[in-house]
Structures are given as structure tokens and as C-alpha cells.
Design a protein around this motif. Sequence first.
Motif, PDB file in Angstrom:
ATOM      1  N   THR A   2       0.840  -1.186   0.000  1.00 40.57           N
ATOM      2  CA  THR A   2       0.000   0.000   0.000  1.00 40.57           C
ATOM      3  C   THR A   2       0.873   1.233   0.000  1.00 40.57           C
ATOM      4  N   ALA A   3       0.253   2.371  -0.308  1.00 37.62           N
ATOM      5  CA  ALA A   3       1.006   3.614  -0.357  1.00 37.62           C
ATOM      6  C   ALA A   3       1.546   4.001   1.012  1.00 37.62           C
ATOM      7  N   ARG A 265       3.645   9.566  -3.443  1.00 36.71           N
ATOM      8  CA  ARG A 265       3.317   8.192  -3.069  1.00 36.71           C
ATOM      9  C   ARG A 265       4.067   7.233  -3.985  1.00 36.71           C
ATOM     10  N   ARG A 281      -4.730  -6.021  -9.079  1.00 34.52           N
ATOM     11  CA  ARG A 281      -5.640  -4.927  -8.736  1.00 34.52           C
ATOM     12  C   ARG A 281      -5.981  -4.059  -9.940  1.00 34.52           C
ATOM     13  N   TYR A 282      -5.065  -3.981 -10.900  1.00 33.49           N
ATOM     14  CA  TYR A 282      -5.281  -3.116 -12.067  1.00 33.49           C
ATOM     15  C   TYR A 282      -4.927  -3.866 -13.346  1.00 33.49           C
ATOM     16  N   ARG A 311      -4.821   3.454 -14.078  1.00 35.88           N
ATOM     17  CA  ARG A 311      -5.456   3.205 -12.784  1.00 35.88           C
ATOM     18  C   ARG A 311      -4.432   3.180 -11.656  1.00 35.88           C
ATOM     19  N   GLU A 314      -3.884   6.480 -10.049  1.00 37.03           N
ATOM     20  CA  GLU A 314      -4.866   6.990  -9.102  1.00 37.03           C
ATOM     21  C   GLU A 314      -4.433   6.732  -7.657  1.00 37.03           C
ATOM     22  N   GLU A 315      -3.569   5.755  -7.450  1.00 37.10           N
ATOM     23  CA  GLU A 315      -3.126   5.406  -6.090  1.00 37.10           C
ATOM     24  C   GLU A 315      -1.681   5.797  -5.820  1.00 37.10           C
ATOM     25  N   TYR A 316      -0.851   5.773  -6.876  1.00 40.06           N
ATOM     26  CA  TYR A 316       0.573   6.048  -6.704  1.00 40.06           C
ATOM     27  C   TYR A 316       1.027   7.151  -7.644  1.00 40.06           C
TER      28      TYR A 316
END
Length: 400
Positions: A2-3, A265, A281-282, A311, A314-316
Motif C-alpha cells: 500500500t502507499a 506516493r 488490482r489493475y 489506474r 490513481e493510487e501512486y
Amino acid sequence: MTADDAPPTLHDDRLSAEDLLASPRGRSLVFGLALEQVESFPWTGDEEAPGAEAVVRNLRCLCPIAPTWSAVKEAMSDVVDAAVYWQPPDDDDWGTAEIGEVREALRPFAEMLVSTGLLDAWSKPLDPDDQWALGWDDKELNEVNGRYTGLPAVFDLETGPTDERIEITLTDLYPPLDEDGTRLPWGFDEWLASVLTTETRYRHNFAKDPYDELTGEWWSTPPHGLWSSTGTWPDGTPIGLELVEDDLGLERARTCRLRLRPDARIAEIRRPEDWADLCRRYPLDVTAQRRQVWFETTGRRGRWVIPDWTRVAEEYDGVHVGLAGYLRAAGAVIDVAEGHLGEDPDPDTVPTAGNTDDRTASLMAGWHPDTTFWLNDVIEAVTEVAEWHYDSDADRWVQD
């Protein structure tokens, strides 16, 4: 992964002998160092290209010695330079080391390498204060190929530290081509549209002829034209100058030290499982366009996915593949999941003729060691510019 994950300690995540022997690039590194222990490797027998039995016999005749730092760095450069993803591996390189008996014969050499501690720092996470973007001067190469592009705008900057914010755009580092075409950076939308369109086209071709050996792109990096950066060796040389997959003979470069946003991140790819996690996840299905080219390098037919970088962004903000992560994951068939991901595809167009298994896998291909791709706008400034050239007499990169 996770970030918010805290980076592991070097003790917990440093490379082991088993890590090296379990991966194509790790075995190649150990094999190369074993061969360097003598001026001319004393193959017994008359084989011009010795097979596994001769390799094992000769490896067992050597007593492992501790390599020097310069020998390890040179061997790593050879490993990266020889990395291919569009053809079978050479029999005299890490392809030979795929065989189980050869792998076990390499174990004492892997254990000796790990015991030196030279690889311990290769497991460190990204250092945000030591990130350098590279602008390549490929004038001579392009003149040979008949398409001189001119120098990136970064070559017009003064070298040395700067107290001012230097605005360098992506088109400065990746300049347009001449009238024969353009090489402008892609946005994520253009990249995703291209991948999806290509996959559809290849699936249609497969439906017409399942045995047509069409090849496609072999890399699994984020879109070309994103900012990327690398750290430095202990002597201050940017790692990205010396460790380049698919090197085309580049001999000059400008490096730009980056100041990053402190809240960036970072996704750390330390092991194959980290890459598999992004793919789970992506997932982005690229089976049709990768099935032949990745079969050539892995011998596997089956479903292939890569991370959907639109995608992931969007998180990293950045994805970092360190030296240890590269040795563990690059070139290896990374198991993602059993069966398939997502919706059931049309059985009439699924490009899986000749499958060797029914699992979903991925390949981390085209990543230079210790490279970070920046997926979002987290670069605040360029704080220093340095010029480097390759000194062929000294066989190393030298700062001007």
C-alpha cells in the motif's frame, strides 16, 4: 503493498542466495561472476558451446572467491545489456543457467556474493533526495540511422547547481522528430486507447488464423514520455547511465537532479509479488499482442496481463524498481492468478491456442534497474544539471 507501507529494513529485504538463483537476472549475474574468476574459463572437453553437463563439471572445479565491487558492477552491466524479451535467451548466457543442475552448481558462488555485503544496499527504497532525470544526446546515433533529431533543450542549460526553478518540459527531454514524424509524449488516455485498440486488432487476426505468429510490443513499462529518474552509485555516477536495457550505443547525456514533492506516493517493486499485486488490482489484458513475443522469451503460452498504468496513477505517483527488485523480477514469468481476471472473454476470439497452462501471468520487461516512472506531477524543480560522456578508453562514464 500500500502507499502507506513503511519501507522494510535492509536486513529483512536484502537479497539472498536463493533470490539470485530463483530469477533469470540473478542467475545471470552469478554465472557471469563465476566465469570472470579465471581469464579463460577452463571448459573440459571439445564443446564449442558447452552443454549443461560441461557447465556443471567446470563450475564445480572452481573455488568461489569474493568479487570486488567493480567486478559486481561490471557483471551487472553485462546482465542488463544482454536482457532480451523478444527472442529466446542465448544458450551461453542465463538460458544455460535455467537448468536445475547448473543452478545448484552456482549456489556456492551466489552464497559467496551475498556474504560480501556488496548487494545489501541494492534493497534500499527510493531516495527522494537523489533522483536524476536523463536527457540523452543521440546525435551520432541518429545521424547513422538517417534521422537526426537535434539536441534536447536541456543541453542548452548551464551545468552545475541552480538556485532558480528550471522549467523543463517533457518535450525538452523527448524532442519531436523531424518531418518524418513526431515523438511527442503520450498522455494516459492515448496510451490506454492504443493498447486496447492493438489488443482488439490482434484478437481479430487470431480469430482468422490462430497459428499466425504475429509479434507485438515486448515492454511493460508505463507510457513513453513520462518523467523517469534514477539514483546514483556510491561514486556519484547515475545508475541509469550504466544499466540500460536494449542499449543502442548512447555516449552522451545530461542529468537533471530533481526536487520532488515531499508527499509523493511510491509503489516499491521489491519482489515479483509486488508486480503481481499491481496486475491483480489493475489488470490490463494484453494476451493477443504479447502471446508470441513473450512466448519467444519465456516458452510459455497463456494469458498475459500488465498493470493498467492509468489506474495505478490513481493510487501512486511513482513506481520504483530498485536493483534488488530488478534482479528478482525482471524477465521472470510472474504468476498473477489462476484462470482469468475480469469478465469471461469470447471463446471464439481468445488468443490462447497452444496454451501451456490456464493461469494468468505477467512479465516485467523493459525496466532499467533503479528506475522510477513518475505517473503524476510531483516534480517541483530541477536543482542541478550535469553533463556526462562515455570514455571508451577507461570503459566508464565520466562527468564533464
